[in-house]
Design a protein around this motif. Structure first.
Motif, short mmCIF file in Angstrom:
data_model
loop_
_atom_site.label_atom_id
_atom_site.label_comp_id
_atom_site.label_asym_id
_atom_site.label_seq_id
_atom_site.Cartn_x
_atom_site.Cartn_y
_atom_site.Cartn_z
N TYR A 220 0.83 -1.20 0.00
CA TYR A 220 0.00 0.00 0.00
C TYR A 220 0.86 1.26 0.00
O TYR A 220 1.99 1.25 0.51
N ALA A 221 0.27 2.32 -0.56
CA ALA A 221 0.84 3.66 -0.47
C ALA A 221 2.29 3.70 -0.95
O ALA A 221 2.60 3.22 -2.03
N LEU A 222 3.20 4.26 -0.13
CA LEU A 222 4.59 4.43 -0.57
C LEU A 222 5.24 3.09 -0.92
O LEU A 222 5.98 2.98 -1.89
N ARG A 224 3.76 0.45 -2.07
CA ARG A 224 3.19 0.00 -3.35
C ARG A 224 3.94 0.67 -4.50
O ARG A 224 4.30 0.03 -5.49
N GLU A 225 4.20 1.96 -4.33
CA GLU A 225 4.92 2.67 -5.40
C GLU A 225 6.35 2.16 -5.54
O GLU A 225 6.86 1.99 -6.64
N GLU B 50 -5.90 6.20 0.39
CA GLU B 50 -5.82 4.77 0.10
C GLU B 50 -5.92 4.05 1.43
O GLU B 50 -5.42 4.56 2.44
N ALA B 51 -6.56 2.90 1.48
CA ALA B 51 -6.68 2.17 2.75
C ALA B 51 -6.49 0.68 2.54
O ALA B 51 -6.75 0.15 1.46
N PHE B 52 -6.04 0.02 3.59
CA PHE B 52 -6.03 -1.44 3.66
C PHE B 52 -7.39 -1.75 4.27
O PHE B 52 -7.55 -1.80 5.49
N TRP B 122 -3.83 5.89 4.18
CA TRP B 122 -2.70 6.75 3.79
C TRP B 122 -3.20 7.87 2.90
O TRP B 122 -4.16 7.71 2.15
N TRP B 134 3.56 11.28 0.27
CA TRP B 134 2.75 10.53 1.25
C TRP B 134 2.96 11.15 2.62
O TRP B 134 4.08 11.15 3.13
N CYS B 137 5.22 9.72 5.66
CA CYS B 137 6.13 8.67 5.17
C CYS B 137 7.42 9.24 4.62
O CYS B 137 8.48 8.66 4.78
N GLU B 138 7.32 10.37 3.94
CA GLU B 138 8.49 10.85 3.22
C GLU B 138 9.61 11.22 4.19
O GLU B 138 10.77 10.95 3.92
#
Lengths: 291, 162
Positions: A220-222, A224-225, B50-52, B122, B134, B137-138
């Motif tokens: 997912y998210a980062l 996933r990329e 985006e989600a799980f 996210w 993100w 996260c970054e």
């Protein structure tokens, strides 16, 4: 992963491999190269098998009087040209034999060395540096005996030995070594005594007992990329989610360390050390930002 | 409609509100999180969530259950958008009905705080500059130790967003 090259270099120097088996095994009291782990494979043979997957030419470093020993005799050898200077002798002889090559050097007494650790070292290799090595998880110093030495390491190493020095860790500290964190903190434990051998052998036996399992990993998210995919099915003998992440991080350019991630197994939060089972679906959860 | 749900369409707060109606309740509190046009000095043009989902829905239901148990409220619900959202859109909606306002406010606050900290959701911000990133996260990505890396797992939400 793209590697930076020194000015004037258009390709990275070829990588050759060297397993150091010229030691005297004084503390073990038995020849460490022939010491059997797991299914009975001598550890020199195991180290050579690991190395040969990654290099075009792999050699065993030996002292002249060891060259006929049956396990060593199975492999191409490079004999030491210096005496009584420890493991640096093997590297010096190899560099003299192939000046154009970079050398991936492994000690033969690292029974817990795994593919993820080796792959990460190779991916992170920077030919513009003198060497690429791990930082020890025990004392933070460079690990010289699972490291890559570029051709440009030859001259400073000769000068170092000529000056009467022989500690390979201090050599790595004296040059512009690229230092990495170990994906598996036990991978570089070297096993020197009969007391250390028993537990290490049990660990290796435990790893051998694990059959590769079918796992699904969703990203997912980062992540996933960075993985370039949402999901994949794979076979892995990783015992835990932590081992699995180390394995995947060697394959994909993940920027997030396990410390900032959580893990879910079969859509429930799980502990990093939970044993993985066949059929599990694993998700690594980057720092969240709902709302 | 389950008490916690994700939707890719605008959240219909009027319809959802009816699900909390109860003659025994005298207090109703809601929280709405909207997409803001700036964050940490950057001008934001839109967001992508985006989600799980499988895990987030379970954890979301657990949070609503915890709020009921802790504050003795009558009903609680939460909806979260997924996909691309423009500035001004409603991203997350929390509602609580209870006998009295005090517990309704407390439960509403508890739910949104836990949702932001615990749910695997996210948010990617798209900036007016053309850049994107993100959230949370970054800056974790740098190999150097960052204070964020010292937080307990799952406690990465910062004081921004809704």
């Amino acid at each position: 992963m793209a590697t930076a090259l020194a000015p004037g270099l258009t390709t990275a120097p070829p990588l050759y491999g060297l397993v150091l088996a010229g030691g005297r095994s004084t503390r073990m009291g038995r020849d460490k190269a022939t010491l059997a782990y797991g299914d009975g494979t001598p550890q020199l043979e195991r180290a050579m098998a690991l190395l040969q997957r990654h290099v075009t030419h792999a050699y065993v470093s030996v002292r002249a009087e060891q060259s006929a020993e049956p396990v060593r005799a199975r492999f191409a050898q490079i004999r030491d040209t210096h005496e009584n200077i420890g493991p640096i002798a093997g590297l010096l002889a190899a560099q003299a034999r192939h000046r154009e090559a970079a050398w991936l050097v492994l000690a033969c007494d690292l029974p817990l060395l795994d593919e993820a650790t080796l792959t990460r070292l190779l991916r992170a290799r920077d030919p513009a540096r003198t060497a690429t090595a791990y930082r020890s998880s025990h004392d933070g110093l460079p690990e010289p005996l699972c490291a890559i030495y570029e051709p440009r390491a030859r001259e400073p190493l000769c000068a170092y030995v000529t000056a009467g020095k022989q500690c390979p860790r201090k050599f790595l500290l004296s040059v512009d070594t690229l230092l990495l964190d170990e994906p598996n903190p036990r991978a570089l434990d070297n096993i020197n005594t009969p007391g250390e051998y028993g537990p290490a052998n049990q660990t290796v036996i435990g790893e051998h007992a694990i059959q590769p399992r079918n796992l699904t990993v969703q990203y997912y998210a980062l992540l996933r990329e960075q993985a370039g995919r949402r999901e994949e099915a794979l076979q892995s003998s990783a015992r835990t989610a932590r081992d699995l992440y180390a394995e995947l991080a060697a394959r994909y350019p993940f920027s997030l360390t396990p410390e900032v991630l959580r893990v879910a197994i079969n859509a429930e939060f799980a502990d990093w050390s939970t044993p993985l089972k066949d059929g599990d679906t694993v998700v690594f959860i980057p720092p969240v930002a709902g709302g | 409609m389950a008490a916690f749900h994700f939707t890719r369409k605008p959240i219909d707060t009027q319809a959802l509100r009816m699900g909390l109606a109860d003659p025994a309740c005298g207090g109703y509190a809601t929280f709405e999180g909207w997409v803001r046009d700036h964050n940490e000095g950057e001008r934001v043009r839109g967001l992508e969530y985006e989600a799980f989902e499988a895990l987030a829905v379970r954890e979301g239901e657990r949070i609503l259950g915890e709020a009921s148990a802790r504050f003795g409220i009558a009903h609680a619900a939460c909806a979260h958008r997924l996909g691309e959202l423009a500035v001004g859109e409603l991203a997350v909606w929390v509602a609580v009905s209870a006998a009295h306002r005090h517990e309704a406010f407390l439960a509403c606050r508890y739910i949104i705080d836990e949702v932001k900290h615990r749910l695997p959701i996210w948010k990617k911000e798209h900036y007016v500059s053309g850049d994107s990133g993100w959230v949370n996260c970054e800056r974790c990505a740098a190999p150097a130790a960052h204070t964020e890396a010292l937080s307990p797992p799952g406690r990465h939400a910062h004081k921004h967003g809704s």
